[in-house]
Design a protein around this motif. Sequence first.
Motif, PDB file in Angstrom:
ATOM      1  N   ALA A   1     -35.905 -14.736  15.275  1.00 42.07           N
ATOM      2  CA  ALA A   1     -35.507 -16.108  15.600  1.00 42.07           C
ATOM      3  C   ALA A   1     -34.122 -16.169  16.246  1.00 42.07           C
ATOM      4  CB  ALA A   1     -35.509 -16.957  14.330  1.00 42.07           C
ATOM      5  N   LEU A   2     -33.567 -15.034  16.618  1.00 43.94           N
ATOM      6  CA  LEU A   2     -32.222 -15.017  17.177  1.00 43.94           C
ATOM      7  C   LEU A   2     -32.223 -15.591  18.588  1.00 43.94           C
ATOM      8  CD1 LEU A   2     -29.282 -14.076  16.678  1.00 43.94           C
ATOM      9  CD2 LEU A   2     -29.911 -11.899  17.757  1.00 43.94           C
ATOM     10  N   SER A   3     -31.205 -16.379  18.920  1.00 46.95           N
ATOM     11  CA  SER A   3     -31.108 -17.006  20.235  1.00 46.95           C
ATOM     12  C   SER A   3     -29.647 -17.045  20.688  1.00 46.95           C
ATOM     13  CB  SER A   3     -31.667 -18.428  20.195  1.00 46.95           C
ATOM     14  OG  SER A   3     -30.877 -19.251  19.348  1.00 46.95           O
ATOM     15  N   LEU A   4     -29.445 -17.240  21.983  1.00 51.70           N
ATOM     16  CA  LEU A   4     -28.089 -17.360  22.503  1.00 51.70           C
ATOM     17  C   LEU A   4     -27.344 -18.559  21.935  1.00 51.70           C
ATOM     18  CD1 LEU A   4     -28.338 -16.303  26.260  1.00 51.70           C
ATOM     19  CD2 LEU A   4     -26.862 -15.307  24.513  1.00 51.70           C
ATOM     20  N   PRO A   5     -27.971 -19.735  21.793  1.00 52.65           N
ATOM     21  CA  PRO A   5     -27.236 -20.841  21.160  1.00 52.65           C
ATOM     22  C   PRO A   5     -26.717 -20.492  19.767  1.00 52.65           C
ATOM     23  CG  PRO A   5     -29.158 -21.706  22.283  1.00 52.65           C
ATOM     24  CD  PRO A   5     -29.260 -20.204  22.352  1.00 52.65           C
ATOM     25  N   GLN A   6     -27.476 -19.719  18.998  1.00 49.80           N
ATOM     26  CA  GLN A   6     -26.974 -19.315  17.691  1.00 49.80           C
ATOM     27  C   GLN A   6     -25.756 -18.410  17.833  1.00 49.80           C
ATOM     28  OE1 GLN A   6     -29.710 -17.293  15.049  1.00 49.80           O
ATOM     29  NE2 GLN A   6     -28.071 -16.647  13.665  1.00 49.80           N
ATOM     30  N   LEU A   7     -25.813 -17.469  18.777  1.00 53.69           N
ATOM     31  CA  LEU A   7     -24.650 -16.605  18.988  1.00 53.69           C
ATOM     32  C   LEU A   7     -23.432 -17.414  19.407  1.00 53.69           C
ATOM     33  CD1 LEU A   7     -25.768 -13.300  20.768  1.00 53.69           C
ATOM     34  CD2 LEU A   7     -25.363 -13.735  18.350  1.00 53.69           C
ATOM     35  N   TYR A   8     -23.636 -18.398  20.283  1.00 52.65           N
ATOM     36  CA  TYR A   8     -22.520 -19.250  20.697  1.00 52.65           C
ATOM     37  C   TYR A   8     -21.907 -19.945  19.482  1.00 52.65           C
ATOM     38  CZ  TYR A   8     -24.114 -18.825  25.573  1.00 52.65           C
ATOM     39  OH  TYR A   8     -24.461 -18.361  26.822  1.00 52.65           O
ATOM     40  N   ALA A   9     -22.764 -20.498  18.632  1.00 58.23           N
ATOM     41  CA  ALA A   9     -22.268 -21.216  17.450  1.00 58.23           C
ATOM     42  C   ALA A   9     -21.549 -20.270  16.494  1.00 58.23           C
ATOM     43  CB  ALA A   9     -23.430 -21.907  16.741  1.00 58.23           C
ATOM     44  N   VAL A  10     -22.123 -19.075  16.295  1.00 56.29           N
ATOM     45  CA  VAL A  10     -21.495 -18.108  15.385  1.00 56.29           C
ATOM     46  C   VAL A  10     -20.124 -17.693  15.896  1.00 56.29           C
ATOM     47  CG1 VAL A  10     -21.659 -15.730  14.537  1.00 56.29           C
ATOM     48  CG2 VAL A  10     -23.637 -17.253  14.382  1.00 56.29           C
ATOM     49  N   VAL A  11     -20.024 -17.409  17.192  1.00 58.44           N
ATOM     50  CA  VAL A  11     -18.747 -16.970  17.763  1.00 58.44           C
ATOM     51  C   VAL A  11     -17.701 -18.077  17.675  1.00 58.44           C
ATOM     52  CG1 VAL A  11     -17.621 -16.357  19.935  1.00 58.44           C
ATOM     53  CG2 VAL A  11     -19.720 -15.203  19.266  1.00 58.44           C
ATOM     54  N   LEU A  12     -18.095 -19.316  17.969  1.00 60.15           N
ATOM     55  CA  LEU A  12     -17.144 -20.430  17.919  1.00 60.15           C
ATOM     56  C   LEU A  12     -16.669 -20.684  16.490  1.00 60.15           C
ATOM     57  CD1 LEU A  12     -15.654 -22.772  19.269  1.00 60.15           C
ATOM     58  CD2 LEU A  12     -17.711 -24.164  18.941  1.00 60.15           C
ATOM     59  N   LEU A  13     -17.600 -20.744  15.538  1.00 61.34           N
ATOM     60  CA  LEU A  13     -17.221 -20.999  14.151  1.00 61.34           C
ATOM     61  C   LEU A  13     -16.459 -19.818  13.550  1.00 61.34           C
ATOM     62  CD1 LEU A  13     -20.494 -22.740  12.899  1.00 61.34           C
ATOM     63  CD2 LEU A  13     -18.294 -23.806  13.433  1.00 61.34           C
ATOM     64  N   ASN A  14     -16.846 -18.617  13.949  1.00 60.04           N
ATOM     65  CA  ASN A  14     -16.095 -17.442  13.509  1.00 60.04           C
ATOM     66  C   ASN A  14     -14.659 -17.513  14.016  1.00 60.04           C
ATOM     67  OD1 ASN A  14     -16.358 -14.538  12.337  1.00 60.04           O
ATOM     68  ND2 ASN A  14     -15.359 -14.233  14.305  1.00 60.04           N
ATOM     69  N   GLY A  15     -14.481 -18.010  15.241  1.00 62.27           N
ATOM     70  CA  GLY A  15     -13.136 -18.185  15.774  1.00 62.27           C
ATOM     71  C   GLY A  15     -12.342 -19.208  14.974  1.00 62.27           C
ATOM     72  N   CYS A  16     -13.012 -20.279  14.523  1.00 62.63           N
ATOM     73  CA  CYS A  16     -12.324 -21.282  13.697  1.00 62.63           C
ATOM     74  C   CYS A  16     -11.820 -20.659  12.393  1.00 62.63           C
ATOM     75  CB  CYS A  16     -13.261 -22.446  13.396  1.00 62.63           C
ATOM     76  SG  CYS A  16     -13.682 -23.452  14.832  1.00 62.63           S
ATOM     77  N   ALA A  17     -12.663 -19.847  11.760  1.00 62.14           N
ATOM     78  CA  ALA A  17     -12.236 -19.178  10.534  1.00 62.14           C
ATOM     79  C   ALA A  17     -11.101 -18.193  10.811  1.00 62.14           C
ATOM     80  CB  ALA A  17     -13.421 -18.453   9.893  1.00 62.14           C
ATOM     81  N   THR A  18     -11.143 -17.533  11.979  1.00 63.18           N
ATOM     82  CA  THR A  18     -10.090 -16.596  12.343  1.00 63.18           C
ATOM     83  C   THR A  18      -8.750 -17.301  12.514  1.00 63.18           C
ATOM     84  OG1 THR A  18     -11.678 -15.109  13.405  1.00 63.18           O
ATOM     85  CG2 THR A  18      -9.373 -14.885  14.069  1.00 63.18           C
ATOM     86  N   VAL A  19      -8.778 -18.519  13.067  1.00 63.51           N
ATOM     87  CA  VAL A  19      -7.546 -19.302  13.199  1.00 63.51           C
ATOM     88  C   VAL A  19      -6.871 -19.445  11.831  1.00 63.51           C
ATOM     89  CG1 VAL A  19      -6.592 -21.579  13.708  1.00 63.51           C
ATOM     90  CG2 VAL A  19      -8.297 -20.581  15.232  1.00 63.51           C
ATOM     91  N   PHE A  20      -7.653 -19.845  10.828  1.00 64.49           N
ATOM     92  CA  PHE A  20      -7.086 -20.056   9.495  1.00 64.49           C
ATOM     93  C   PHE A  20      -6.605 -18.747   8.891  1.00 64.49           C
ATOM     94  CE2 PHE A  20      -9.345 -24.037   9.910  1.00 64.49           C
ATOM     95  CZ  PHE A  20      -8.490 -24.939   9.286  1.00 64.49           C
ATOM     96  N   PHE A  21      -7.365 -17.651   9.111  1.00 65.02           N
ATOM     97  CA  PHE A  21      -6.947 -16.368   8.530  1.00 65.02           C
ATOM     98  C   PHE A  21      -5.646 -15.894   9.164  1.00 65.02           C
ATOM     99  CE2 PHE A  21      -6.716 -11.838   7.960  1.00 65.02           C
ATOM    100  CZ  PHE A  21      -7.148 -11.649   6.662  1.00 65.02           C
TER     101      PHE A  21
END
Length: 432
Positions: free
Chosen positions: A103-123
């Motif tokens: 079920a993997l798709s590019l929109p999921q990767l986009y969302a994961v990368v963006l949200l992962n970046g948000c968590a990285t900001v806080f870290f």
Amino acid sequence: MNPASGSPWRVRDFRTLFAASALSHLGTNVGYVAMPLLAVTVLGAGPGQAGALAALSTAAFLLIGLPAGAWVDRLPARRVLVAADAARAVLLASVPVAWWLDALSLPQLYAVVLLNGCATVFFDVGSQSVLPDLVGRERLVPANTAVVSLMAGANIAGRGAGGFLVQLLTAPLAVAGGAVAYLASAAGLTGVGRRRPSPEPKAGPRRLRAEVAEGLRHVFGSRELRALALTAALANLGAQMVNAMLPVLFTRDLGLPAGALGLYWAVGGLGLLLGAASARRLAARLGHGRALARAGLWCAPATLAVALIGEGPWLWVAGAGWLTATVKTGIDNVLGVTLRQHLTPDPLLGRMNATFRFLLTGALAVGSVLAGAIGELAGVRVAVWAGAVCMACAFLPVFRSPLRTLRQLPEVPAPSRPGAPAAGSPATGGHP
């Protein structure tokens, strides 16, 4: 032994933070390699889609970088770090699970990368903000040396490990390995104790916009912090302009293999390590601000050699210039971050660090756009020269500021009242 002196390695909480950060950097570098390879090899992403994926990885710093600093200042730093790594573990784990379920798709990767970046900001903001509390400000130079060396080593070895894991296990399972590293980091960070007391509640509701503005006033109202911010932003701008064009220059114009480009960038990691290792001795001999200014004066001309990259001996000349440029970056990362932490009271550390991260990441984004535009209109060589000139001039804001004659680390200023004008140059008292 006086707790305010000695090695930061004597502090258990620092050792815990360092070990957790090593795992966190491992997860970040594995994801840096595995996510775009996953998009290209498994999902058939084209150049535009791969570019969008890369852009989303830094977009979070521009979207939430400034308010993240205010939130970090409101919250216990340990909880911020644990929550950030736990969130990144869950986000990365969702990728191999979706791949296994077909079920993997590019929109999921986009969302994961963006949200992962948000968590990285806080870290990132939280880890820089908690360091003075864990080791004491007198230990910040050796503590920052260790952290910068860790980052440099992660850039050299972590991405190599990411490529090896992709080759050995396939990209989805390599991403799962990154998720495990983040989870282990979050578990380790639960052992970091809380030392800094929670901020005293303010009268009336706290407005996020006012708190962000207070952080901006603190940075831009200080001649020293303003100079550090401008120097770092210009250095990032120039370096990104060069790095954005190097893949085209190496592979298309010079006909060199991808391994040569990887080796060239690895030289930059070596330079960071050398700079970080020499920063403390240089500061002890010249003084903290004077070392920062003179490192720029000594190293800046050599950065122009980066633009001379070509066949045969010119490749070695450019490599020496790049090594010199990154040695300066390593010195800047240790002494500049230490000065920033000393010039900022505890209640403003999160907002100060977030402001710097916002500016420095914004410079990377602008550098990419500028390099692409100049490369299209005037040629790749012109874009590389423009970046090299920018790097060569980046030291000027610090060199023309009061930091140029600063020998001793300044006393930490008292926090200003909300709405009050920014304090004067607190480092002036450290001048000879």
